[in-house]
Design an enzyme around this catalytic site. Structure first.
Site, short mmCIF file in Angstrom:
data_model
loop_
_atom_site.label_atom_id
_atom_site.label_comp_id
_atom_site.label_asym_id
_atom_site.label_seq_id
_atom_site.Cartn_x
_atom_site.Cartn_y
_atom_site.Cartn_z
N ASN A 153 -0.98 -8.20 3.25
CA ASN A 153 0.33 -6.96 2.64
C ASN A 153 1.08 -6.48 3.98
O ASN A 153 0.62 -6.47 5.09
CB ASN A 153 -0.53 -5.74 2.95
CG ASN A 153 0.20 -4.21 2.53
OD1 ASN A 153 1.58 -4.46 2.79
ND2 ASN A 153 -0.14 -3.81 1.02
N GLU A 174 -8.61 -3.96 -8.77
CA GLU A 174 -8.95 -2.98 -7.76
C GLU A 174 -9.59 -2.18 -6.90
O GLU A 174 -8.81 -1.19 -6.84
CB GLU A 174 -7.07 -3.81 -6.69
CG GLU A 174 -7.33 -3.25 -5.05
CD GLU A 174 -6.10 -3.75 -4.11
OE1 GLU A 174 -5.12 -4.31 -4.56
OE2 GLU A 174 -6.41 -3.05 -2.75
N HIS A 185 -7.88 -1.26 0.74
CA HIS A 185 -7.06 -0.25 1.74
C HIS A 185 -8.30 -0.06 2.62
O HIS A 185 -9.87 -0.20 2.49
CB HIS A 185 -7.33 1.40 1.12
CG HIS A 185 -6.56 1.61 0.98
ND1 HIS A 185 -6.62 2.52 2.21
CD2 HIS A 185 -5.12 2.08 0.62
CE1 HIS A 185 -5.52 3.18 2.56
NE2 HIS A 185 -4.81 3.36 2.07
N HIS A 212 4.34 -3.27 -1.79
CA HIS A 212 4.21 -1.91 -2.19
C HIS A 212 5.67 -1.58 -2.28
O HIS A 212 6.14 -1.10 -1.47
CB HIS A 212 3.87 -0.65 -2.08
CG HIS A 212 3.12 -0.02 -2.04
ND1 HIS A 212 3.04 1.15 -1.81
CD2 HIS A 212 3.62 0.47 -4.06
CE1 HIS A 212 2.66 1.92 -3.17
NE2 HIS A 212 3.60 1.74 -4.42
N ARG A 219 7.61 1.06 -3.20
CA ARG A 219 7.90 2.39 -3.58
C ARG A 219 8.50 3.27 -3.97
O ARG A 219 10.09 2.78 -3.90
CB ARG A 219 7.25 3.24 -1.91
CG ARG A 219 5.88 2.98 -1.48
CD ARG A 219 5.69 3.81 -0.76
NE ARG A 219 5.54 5.21 -0.67
CZ ARG A 219 3.90 5.33 -0.73
NH1 ARG A 219 3.28 5.10 -0.53
NH2 ARG A 219 4.00 6.87 -1.69
N THR A 221 -1.41 5.01 0.12
CA THR A 221 -1.81 4.89 -1.44
C THR A 221 -3.31 5.76 -1.00
O THR A 221 -4.40 5.31 -0.18
CB THR A 221 -2.32 3.66 -1.85
OG1 THR A 221 -0.48 3.10 -1.96
CG2 THR A 221 -2.21 4.25 -3.33
N GLU A 269 2.51 -4.48 -5.76
CA GLU A 269 1.82 -2.75 -6.17
C GLU A 269 2.99 -2.35 -6.45
O GLU A 269 4.25 -2.08 -5.86
CB GLU A 269 1.41 -2.12 -4.63
CG GLU A 269 0.14 -3.61 -4.20
CD GLU A 269 0.04 -2.24 -2.84
OE1 GLU A 269 0.23 -1.64 -2.15
OE2 GLU A 269 -1.45 -2.71 -2.55
N ARG A 299 10.41 3.68 0.92
CA ARG A 299 10.97 4.05 3.07
C ARG A 299 9.95 2.24 3.31
O ARG A 299 10.26 2.24 4.17
CB ARG A 299 9.40 4.65 2.27
CG ARG A 299 8.15 4.22 2.15
CD ARG A 299 7.03 4.88 2.76
NE ARG A 299 6.60 6.40 2.11
CZ ARG A 299 5.85 7.10 1.92
NH1 ARG A 299 4.71 7.15 2.74
NH2 ARG A 299 6.04 8.60 1.57
N HIS A 331 4.36 -3.52 5.99
CA HIS A 331 4.03 -2.98 7.93
C HIS A 331 5.14 -3.66 8.39
O HIS A 331 6.02 -2.96 9.43
CB HIS A 331 3.10 -2.59 8.35
CG HIS A 331 2.09 -1.50 8.60
ND1 HIS A 331 2.19 -0.17 7.86
CD2 HIS A 331 0.71 -1.66 7.33
CE1 HIS A 331 1.61 0.19 7.60
NE2 HIS A 331 -0.27 -0.49 6.91
#
Ligand code: PXP
Length: 238
Positions: free
Chosen positions: A7, A151, A191, A43, A45, A101, A70, A49, A10
């Site tokens: 992922n 998931e 996660h 992801h 969003r 999340t 995602e 963001r 970040h």
């Protein structure tokens, strides 16, 4: 052997801190693939963001392994996904105020909306996964939507303090993997997983894919992304 979905949200978070071009999640994805990630997860969003539409478009064209998007089960996101066609979409709950999340999707109370999103995405040729807590009723509801995969949210396990709590959360994950597989779904997990807590989950038979972001990107800042990804891939293989 479970696969690593890296992922890169970040990386985009850091870029957005200055609103410029660096670091680029597209470059991070390429380095991650070269280091052994079997997929790239982002992801998009609603509030944009971190990951931007531009990132999704570029990653669609450059990711050579498998792109996992995602997203919330909204009309806007389903339309974007059906146009861009990542290999996989993972439907997640989304709240504007949350840092990340927070919990799994409540498939039971949103069965019609989630089922409609699953169907629309599958018709576009996309594999659909639902991000849910390791709860038998959520798993049964997920199977009812026709989703290809679930998931399992590993946050409760990752945040458990003390051996007894950790064992209880691990047992819930084990049971959920078995039930998910018995219901005919592929099982993924993610996660809050890091270099210290991933091993007991990685040895659960039947988990095909781990989606991990924060711990890998955090380590990458100190040791480099190539090494950080290789070290996580090695832990999943052990
Ligand atoms: N899986 C899902 C569905 C997520 O929403 C996230 C967080 O973006 C992750 C995995 C990765 O979590 P972490 O960044 O804690 O590794």
């Amino acid at each position: 052997m479970p696969k690593l979905g890296l992922n890169v949200d970040h990386v985009a978070t850091l870029r957005q801190a200055r609103g410029g071009m660096e670091p680029d999640p597209v470059t991070a994805a390429a380095i991650g693939e070269l280091a052994g990630a079997a997929g790239i997860t982002i992801h998009l969003r609603e509030d944009r963001r971190h990951i931007q539409d531009r990132d999704l478009e570029l990653l669609r064209r450059t990711v050579k392994t498998s792109l996992n998007l995602e997203m919330a089960a909204t009309g806007e996101m389903v339309a974007i996904a059906c146009r861009v066609r990542p290999e996989q979409c993972t439907l997640v709950p989304e709240k504007r105020q949350e840092l990340t999340t927070e919990g799994g999707l409540d498939v039971i109370t949103s069965l019609p909306a989630v089922s409609a999103a699953v169907q629309a995405l599958q018709q576009a040729g996309i594999v659909v996964s639902l991000f849910i807590d390791p709860n038998p009723d959520q798993l049964k509801a997920a199977a009812q939507t026709g989703a290809d995969a679930v998931e399992l949210h590993t946050g409760a396990y990752a945040e458990a303090t003390g051996q007894a709590d950790r064992e209880r959360e691990l047992a819930a994950l084990r049971d959920a993997v078995t039930l998910g597989n018995n219901l005919g779904m592929t099982v993924h997990a993610g996660h809050g997983l890091n270099y210290i807590n991933v091993a007991p989950v990685a040895v659960i038979p039947g988990i095909r894919e781990f989606n991990i972001g924060h711990s890998i990107i955090a380590r990458a800042i100190l040791v480099g992304l190539d090494r950080a990804v290789r070290e996580m891939v090695a832990l999943l293989r052990q």
